[in-house]
Design an enzyme around this catalytic site. Structure first.
Site, PDB file in Angstrom:
ATOM      1  N   LYS A 110      64.140  67.691  42.909  1.00 31.93           N
ATOM      2  CA  LYS A 110      64.255  67.932  41.464  1.00 31.93           C
ATOM      3  C   LYS A 110      63.164  68.876  40.981  1.00 31.93           C
ATOM      4  O   LYS A 110      63.430  69.810  40.207  1.00 31.93           O
ATOM      5  CB  LYS A 110      64.191  66.600  40.710  1.00 31.93           C
ATOM      6  CG  LYS A 110      65.424  65.728  40.894  1.00 31.93           C
ATOM      7  CD  LYS A 110      65.416  64.509  39.981  1.00 31.93           C
ATOM      8  CE  LYS A 110      64.294  63.546  40.303  1.00 31.93           C
ATOM      9  NZ  LYS A 110      64.366  62.306  39.500  1.00 31.93           N
ATOM     10  N   GLY A 141      54.083  60.998  44.883  1.00 35.28           N
ATOM     11  CA  GLY A 141      53.409  62.269  45.124  1.00 35.28           C
ATOM     12  C   GLY A 141      54.322  63.429  45.464  1.00 35.28           C
ATOM     13  O   GLY A 141      53.855  64.489  45.892  1.00 35.28           O
ATOM     14  N   TRP A 160      44.771  76.744  44.273  1.00 35.62           N
ATOM     15  CA  TRP A 160      45.319  75.674  43.428  1.00 35.62           C
ATOM     16  C   TRP A 160      44.566  74.369  43.640  1.00 35.62           C
ATOM     17  O   TRP A 160      44.293  73.965  44.760  1.00 35.62           O
ATOM     18  CB  TRP A 160      46.801  75.496  43.762  1.00 35.62           C
ATOM     19  CG  TRP A 160      47.459  74.266  43.236  1.00 35.62           C
ATOM     20  CD1 TRP A 160      47.551  73.866  41.949  1.00 35.62           C
ATOM     21  CD2 TRP A 160      48.151  73.273  44.015  1.00 35.62           C
ATOM     22  NE1 TRP A 160      48.261  72.683  41.860  1.00 35.62           N
ATOM     23  CE2 TRP A 160      48.648  72.300  43.111  1.00 35.62           C
ATOM     24  CE3 TRP A 160      48.415  73.117  45.370  1.00 35.62           C
ATOM     25  CZ2 TRP A 160      49.369  71.185  43.532  1.00 35.62           C
ATOM     26  CZ3 TRP A 160      49.134  72.009  45.793  1.00 35.62           C
ATOM     27  CH2 TRP A 160      49.607  71.059  44.888  1.00 35.62           C
ATOM     28  N   ASP A 228      56.324  62.256  35.026  1.00 37.38           N
ATOM     29  CA  ASP A 228      57.580  61.782  35.606  1.00 37.38           C
ATOM     30  C   ASP A 228      57.715  60.270  35.465  1.00 37.38           C
ATOM     31  O   ASP A 228      58.317  59.608  36.295  1.00 37.38           O
ATOM     32  CB  ASP A 228      57.639  62.178  37.093  1.00 37.38           C
ATOM     33  CG  ASP A 228      59.042  62.097  37.665  1.00 37.38           C
ATOM     34  OD1 ASP A 228      59.998  62.400  36.931  1.00 37.38           O
ATOM     35  OD2 ASP A 228      59.183  61.727  38.847  1.00 37.38           O
ATOM     36  N   LYS A 268      59.723  64.070  31.815  1.00 36.29           N
ATOM     37  CA  LYS A 268      61.006  63.393  32.041  1.00 36.29           C
ATOM     38  C   LYS A 268      61.340  62.524  30.837  1.00 36.29           C
ATOM     39  O   LYS A 268      60.533  61.710  30.404  1.00 36.29           O
ATOM     40  CB  LYS A 268      60.954  62.525  33.298  1.00 36.29           C
ATOM     41  CG  LYS A 268      62.264  61.755  33.524  1.00 36.29           C
ATOM     42  CD  LYS A 268      62.414  61.233  34.933  1.00 36.29           C
ATOM     43  CE  LYS A 268      61.538  60.033  35.197  1.00 36.29           C
ATOM     44  NZ  LYS A 268      61.770  59.484  36.553  1.00 36.29           N
TER      45      LYS A 268
END
Length: 691
Positions: A110, A141, A160, A228, A268
């Site tokens: 997703k 994770g 990152w 999420d 979400k």
């Protein structure tokens, strides 16, 4: 391989497959803002009583009427049916085989869809080749590993950094109903996880919010926040949106508090029928340049899950005047509406209506199709569905330019390490009963519910087995002492299967309401045990007796064990009766204590439960480690916190005997259920005789 595009003119089914695939990958709605949306003055928010929009409630009613048709289906059978009918059901397998990602889950897919479909990573972060992301409610994770795969594939030069938070799987005060318990990735990356000052990881606690804010100040610009989170709504599925409203609010306030100007927020959500969701969407529309709602192809079509993609954060200066009042309602959600209805433009509300109708229509169609096909012969293969699943998998790979990483070293942990972790406690099945059957059971009187649960535990298959480990504790000490918020009862454990522990806790809860208590083990049974083993008069054996209760007092436990060890001389044994092996502290404390002895033995006994024997005291070489633990325990007590662990979960899981604890704890829980049932029966007989 069949080229559906080439032959669809001659094959109507191929044309239908192509159309279905296109629809599946294009479930999105973009909010238009020809003019900027303005927020009212901070002083005017959370003042008006809750309001609703009749048209949205009508859409909600239509959806719930369709969903109510599922009430009498057995969940296991229904989930199996919808799994087979899932058009994107082969995508994970396809990617796993062709791409070999580090941590393949549905969430991985997703997120990869979203980051490949929308510019979640701001161009400035890519140009400067540096940014930080923060992932809320991130367990286990998969968003992090999916983002890593995308970065390594698309912009490999970007430096990152990331922070993640979630309900801490190692904080036993968190309930299994609220947590994702798969910790395979977490235990290898603990330095990146921020569980707050009290180690709960609850994103809805204000102290955890401030802890994350301070953490972010030490990092590079936070250009992406993902959220999420969800809540188990299986007991009231029609009110999912209301149940998760506070969580979504807290996730949003956290994002607005830490994002850098120009950053992105991924949230979400589910349905958008309530004023809480309308207000939240309007807040986001005002704080970002654009917002979009997107249902990934790999999101189960029959559920209400959608993702809100917010791009181009207007910055701290814009949102700062509102943060103080938003923080006021962080811990306890306001019953008042965030915004007055008149402060939200009709043009925005009309878009919410169109958005709600769009996603509701898709969801209802899928549910009705699944109901229609449910009674079909399950053994008949639908070859057209197989073709469709293959087409969806191929489109996913092609559309998002998925490719295998050049080396496993480019992963964060590595798929080999993660695959080696056997997280059996996280495996759980859906309830056997339908929703209606569960509602009937929950309406029973407490005593009836208690007896049903006790019988469930007594029917578990277990094996009476001794476990013995000789001189296993010669590895160097690596203490990982953590402190956290005190909790009364162990709600979750890495050393017991979820379903069984959950059943035990429900038993404790019912017993609390009935003012029932049972000693585990009883003093009478301890005496019988000692007499049967002829141990009570042996001078080289020391006894430590505990109660299998629902009350936790880690401070007393540490001191009790320490005082006993201090008085040991060479050759002494320690026998622990009633010692709980459910908490990380208890297991770690036993690990530390066993290093003073030749062997560690676990023996089942029908009278007192599993007995733990520390055999033949030989050394106090680890005395300094224990003294350090005592010192930290004293500090914890003075600060009204408790010691949660002695060793990291990664170190504990590398010991041979740890894998046996699940079997031992299952046996103990069954034994306690039997003892409880016998005590209740005895009490009932006494009451009958008295009457």
């Amino acid at each position: 391989m069949v080229d559906y595009k080439q032959f669809h003119r001659f094959d109507p089914m191929s044309a239908l497959i192509e159309e279905t695939v296109n629809t599946l990958f294009n479930k999105s709605f973009s909010f238009k803002n020809s003019e900027p949306y303005f927020l009212p003055n901070p002083e005017s928010i959370f003042l008006e009583n809750s309001w609703h929009i009749e048209e949205l409630y009508q859409i909600k009613t239509e959806l719930n009427n369709i969903k109510s048709k599922l009430n009498d289906y057995c969940l296991i059978q229904w989930n199996e049916h919808t799994r087979k009918r899932n058009k994107a059901g082969s995508v994970q397998w396809y990617i796993h085989q062709k791409i070999e990602p580090e941590f393949m889950t549905q969430a991985w897919c997703k997120f990869y869809e979203i980051v490949s479909s929308f510019p979640l990573i701001p161009q400035v972060a890519i140009s400067e080749e540096s940014f930080t992301s923060v992932h809320l409610c991130e367990a286990p994770g998969a968003f992090v590993t999916s983002l890593n795969h995308w970065l390594k594939s698309q912009v490999p030069t970007v430096n990152w950094d990331w922070i993640a938070t979630s309900l801490n799987p190692y904080y036993e005060g968190n309930t299994t109903e609220r947590m994702i318990t798969d910790d395979r990735f977490i235990m290898h990356t603990l330095e990146h996880w921020n569980f707050g000052p009290y180690n709960t990881g609850n994103v809805m606690d204000l102290e955890n919010l401030d802890f994350i804010i301070e953490d972010c100040k030490t990092r590079n610009n936070v250009c992406l926040v993902t959220a999420d989170g969800s809540v188990d709504c299986s007991d009231d599925p029609g009110e999912q949106e209301r149940i998760v409203a506070h969580l979504h609010f807290c996730e949003t306030v956290t994002a607005l508090s830490i994002l850098s100007e120009g950053g992105s927020f991924l949230l979400k959500m589910f349905t958008v029928f309530e004023q809480t969701s309308v207000s939240l969407l309007y807040l986001l529309a005002a704080c970002f340049d654009s917002i979009h709602m997107f249902k990934p192809a790999t999101s189960k079509e029959g559920n209400s899950e959608v993702y809100v993609i917010c791009l181009g954060f207007k910055g701290t200066v814009f949102v700062e005047p509102y943060l103080p009042v938003l923080r006021e309602y962080f811990k306890s959600f306001s019953l008042k509406a965030m915004f007055r209805r008149q402060d939200i433009p009709d043009c925005f509300v009309n878009q919410v209506l169109a958005c709600a109708q769009f996603f509701k229509n898709h969801q209802c169609q899928v549910i009705l199709d699944n109901i229609k096909t449910f009674s079909n012969d399950k053994n008949i293969k639908d070859f057209n569905l197989l073709k469709l699943k293959q087409a969806v998998s191929e489109r996913f790979i092609e559309a998002y330019e998925l490719k295998k990483l050049e080396s496993e070293d480019l992963g964060i942990v590595g798929r080999t390490k993660l695959s080696a972790c056997n997280n059996i406690t996280s495996v759980t099945k859906s309830p056997l009963e339908s929703y209606s059957e569960r509602q009937i059971k929950s309406s029973l009187d407490p005593r009836s519910r208690l007896l049903i649960l006790l019988e469930e535990l007594q029917n578990i298959e277990t094996v009476d087995k001794n476990y013995s480990f000789q001189q296993f504790f010669n590895s160097p000490i690596k203490l990982w002492i953590t402190m956290g918020k005190p909790y009364r009862r162990i709600q979750s454990s890495k050393f017991a299967t979820i379903k069984i522990l959950r059943t035990q806790n429900r038993i404790f809860e019912i017993m609390d309401t009935m003012n029932l208590s049972v000693d585990f083990p009883t003093k009478e049974n301890v005496v019988k045990y000692l007499e049967s083993k002829n141990l009570s008069e042996m001078p080289n054996i020391r006894f430590l007796q505990f109660q299998h209760t629902s009350e936790q007092n880690n401070y007393e436990l540490i001191h009790k064990v320490h005082e006993t060890l201090k008085n040991c001389v060479e050759g002494d044994d320690i026998i622990l009766i009633g010692y709980s092996l459910l908490s990380q502290l208890n297991v770690g404390l036993l690990n530390l204590s066993a290093r003073f002895f030749v062997s560690l033995i676990f023996q089942p006994d029908s009278k007192v439960g599993y007995v733990v024997i520390l055999k033949y005291y030989i050394s106090d070489s680890e005395k300094e480690s224990f003294e350090k633990l005592i010192e930290i325990a004293e500090t914890a007590k003075s600060k009204n916190v408790m010691v949660l662990s002695v060793f990291s979960m990664l170190d504990l899981c590398e010991t041979d005997w740890i894998k046996k604890l699940i079997n031992i704890n299952i046996w103990n829980i069954k034994w306690r259920a039997k003892s409880t049932a016998e005590a209740i029966e005895k009490n009932n007989k006494q009451e009958e005789n008295f009457q």
